[in-house]
Design a protein around this motif. Structure first.
Motif, PDB file in Angstrom:
ATOM      1  N   GLU A  70       0.808  -1.214   0.000  1.00  0.00           N
ATOM      2  CA  GLU A  70       0.000   0.000   0.000  1.00  0.00           C
ATOM      3  C   GLU A  70       0.849   1.275   0.000  1.00  0.00           C
ATOM      4  OE1 GLU A  70      -3.037   0.155  -0.863  1.00  0.00           O
ATOM      5  OE2 GLU A  70      -2.885   2.345  -0.654  1.00  0.00           O
ATOM      6  N   SER A  71       1.968   1.246   0.718  1.00  0.00           N
ATOM      7  CA  SER A  71       2.772   2.476   0.766  1.00  0.00           C
ATOM      8  C   SER A  71       3.382   2.773  -0.609  1.00  0.00           C
ATOM      9  CB  SER A  71       3.843   2.400   1.854  1.00  0.00           C
ATOM     10  OG  SER A  71       4.778   1.409   1.547  1.00  0.00           O
ATOM     11  N   SER A  74       0.336   4.128  -2.824  1.00  0.00           N
ATOM     12  CA  SER A  74      -0.084   5.501  -2.523  1.00  0.00           C
ATOM     13  C   SER A  74       0.812   6.542  -3.228  1.00  0.00           C
ATOM     14  CB  SER A  74      -0.094   5.739  -1.018  1.00  0.00           C
ATOM     15  OG  SER A  74       1.235   5.698  -0.547  1.00  0.00           O
ATOM     16  N   THR A 100     -12.278   8.649  -3.862  1.00  0.00           N
ATOM     17  CA  THR A 100     -12.753   7.845  -2.742  1.00  0.00           C
ATOM     18  C   THR A 100     -12.125   6.448  -2.801  1.00  0.00           C
ATOM     19  OG1 THR A 100     -14.803   9.057  -2.916  1.00  0.00           O
ATOM     20  CG2 THR A 100     -14.847   7.107  -1.521  1.00  0.00           C
ATOM     21  N   LEU A 101     -12.069   5.893  -4.025  1.00  0.00           N
ATOM     22  CA  LEU A 101     -11.426   4.578  -4.177  1.00  0.00           C
ATOM     23  C   LEU A 101      -9.965   4.627  -3.731  1.00  0.00           C
ATOM     24  CD1 LEU A 101     -12.527   3.072  -7.624  1.00  0.00           C
ATOM     25  CD2 LEU A 101     -13.319   2.485  -5.329  1.00  0.00           C
ATOM     26  N   LYS A 102      -9.323   5.765  -3.982  1.00  0.00           N
ATOM     27  CA  LYS A 102      -7.921   5.908  -3.588  1.00  0.00           C
ATOM     28  C   LYS A 102      -7.785   6.215  -2.102  1.00  0.00           C
ATOM     29  CE  LYS A 102      -6.641   7.794  -8.114  1.00  0.00           C
ATOM     30  NZ  LYS A 102      -5.409   7.504  -8.827  1.00  0.00           N
ATOM     31  N   GLY A 103      -8.912   6.329  -1.417  1.00  0.00           N
ATOM     32  CA  GLY A 103      -8.873   6.545   0.033  1.00  0.00           C
ATOM     33  C   GLY A 103      -8.546   7.978   0.421  1.00  0.00           C
ATOM     34  N   MET A 104      -8.860   8.924  -0.486  1.00  0.00           N
ATOM     35  CA  MET A 104      -8.543  10.327  -0.153  1.00  0.00           C
ATOM     36  C   MET A 104      -9.608  10.910   0.775  1.00  0.00           C
ATOM     37  SD  MET A 104      -7.175  11.625  -3.849  1.00  0.00           S
ATOM     38  CE  MET A 104      -6.792  13.297  -3.350  1.00  0.00           C
ATOM     39  N   GLU A 105      -9.170  11.776   1.644  1.00  0.00           N
ATOM     40  CA  GLU A 105     -10.075  12.390   2.615  1.00  0.00           C
ATOM     41  C   GLU A 105     -10.987  13.391   1.888  1.00  0.00           C
ATOM     42  OE1 GLU A 105      -9.962  15.771   5.780  1.00  0.00           O
ATOM     43  OE2 GLU A 105      -8.019  14.756   5.548  1.00  0.00           O
ATOM     44  N   LYS A 106     -12.292  13.404   2.279  1.00  0.00           N
ATOM     45  CA  LYS A 106     -13.306  14.098   1.478  1.00  0.00           C
ATOM     46  C   LYS A 106     -13.011  15.589   1.244  1.00  0.00           C
ATOM     47  CE  LYS A 106     -18.171  13.945   0.513  1.00  0.00           C
ATOM     48  NZ  LYS A 106     -17.911  14.037  -0.900  1.00  0.00           N
ATOM     49  N   ASN A 149      -4.030  11.994  -6.576  1.00  0.00           N
ATOM     50  CA  ASN A 149      -3.328  11.841  -5.293  1.00  0.00           C
ATOM     51  C   ASN A 149      -1.906  12.412  -5.337  1.00  0.00           C
ATOM     52  OD1 ASN A 149      -2.681   9.833  -7.125  1.00  0.00           O
ATOM     53  ND2 ASN A 149      -2.105   8.359  -5.569  1.00  0.00           N
TER      54      ASN A 149
END
Ligand code: ADP
Length: 309
Positions: A70-71, A74, A100-106, A149
């Protein structure tokens, strides 16, 4: 940041798609060239962790990317070759979904969406549906999702596929603009897409790395092999059966033919000309005439020199 490929091989059944690839990348733009079937997509899929190699490893700053997991992901932005777009989504909603799929904060995501829309020059089309986008706009929104990202490593697979020349140029310039302080790898079989924006070019042929170096250095190797001949039209069949022909231009009753030749084309009205990357590409991939082994050796030396640094 340094991304290294060590002894990388991949086969599909008995078909070798990549054979013992060794090279390294740091910040800069790298063009990955080769005809269809050369192994570009296989290499890219390994680099983005979508595919597992048979042997060898890919290391980021000395650590195996598969262990980094994951690191590593990202740090990555990826524009795949064929991606189905959600036609009913607007550009803004599509980017929201991808973020959102990439896990970014809203909250951060919303600001970033506006930023990338402006970077790819689609701010005015933010609320239009993707289904109504032109080919060039679709490619640009795919690039936008890849840079959402703010990746340190950006990998683009055929970013100008299916575009007209004007759109190609636009995408090309945009890639140079967004690439500052990133490692960018662009796979294509269109030489002109990357010739003038790449710090280095790597060429794959049937799964093998033929060369990876700066374009000017590789062109030096074929510096005495490109000629312009002035011939009469009736001489053309003889000329094209003897040499690799890069281009022809009819000028009144003569034809100016650009050829590749290991020797001086004695017996013709000729002048040596400066090679461009397309000449080298044709030199390596023309089916009828095998490249000189000395040229291949010198290209390999260039690659190894870069690798040793
Ligand atoms: P490129 O992207 O340069 O066109 P690819 O990496 O797609 O090249 O393909 C390299 C070689 O591997 C080709 O000979 C191709 O036919 C073969 N290949 C690619 N993917 C598969 C697969 N899933 N199964 C079997 N053979 C494959």
């Amino acid at each position: 940041m340094i991304l290294e490929i060590h002894n990388l091989s991949k086969s599909y059944g008995s078909k070798m798609a990549l054979e013992n690839i060794n090279c390294s990348f740091s910040e800069g733009i790298y063009g990955l060239l080769g005809p269809n079937g050369a192994g570009k997509s296989t290499l890219i899929n390994i680099l983005v962790n979508n595919l597992v190699q048979n042997t060898g490893e890919v290391m980021l700053d000395g650590k195996d990317i598969r262990q980094l997991g994951e690191s590593y992901r990202s740090l990555l932005g990826f524009m795949p070759q064929q991606q189905a777009l959600f036609d009913s989504f607007t550009a803004r909603r599509f980017l929201g979904y991808m973020g959102t799929l990439k896990g970014m904060e809203k909250r951060k995501l919303n600001d970033r969406i506006e930023e990338v829309l402006s970077m790819v020059n689609l701010s005015n089309a933010a609320d239009k549906r993707l289904g109504s986008f032109s080919g060039g706009m679709k490619q640009r929104i795919l690039i936008a999702q890849a840079i959402l990202n703010d990746p340190k490593i950006l990998i683009l697979d055929e970013p100008t596929a299916g575009l007209d020349p004007k759109e190609r140029i636009r995408i090309r310039n945009m890639i140079s603009e967004i690439s500052f302080s990133k490692l960018v790898l662009i796979a294509t079989h269109v030489v002109t897409d990357i010739e003038f924006i790449s710090n280095e070019i790597m060429i794959l042929k049937q799964g093998e790395l033929v060369v990876k170096s700066q374009p000017a250095k590789m062109l030096e190797i074929i510096a005495d092999k490109v000629y312009e001949l002035h011939v009469r039209e009736e001489e053309l069949p003889k000329v094209s059966s003897r040499w690799r022909v890069c281009s022809m231009l009819k000028d009144n009753d003569i034809v100016i033919v650009r050829i590749l030749s290991d020797d001086q084309p004695e017996g013709y009205d000729y002048r040596p000309v400066k090679p461009v990357l397309e000449d080298l590409y044709l030199y390596l991939f023309d089916d009828r005439i095998k490249p000189d082994t000395e040229v291949l050796e010198r290209l390999k030396e260039l690659t190894n020199k870069g690798w040793a640094v």
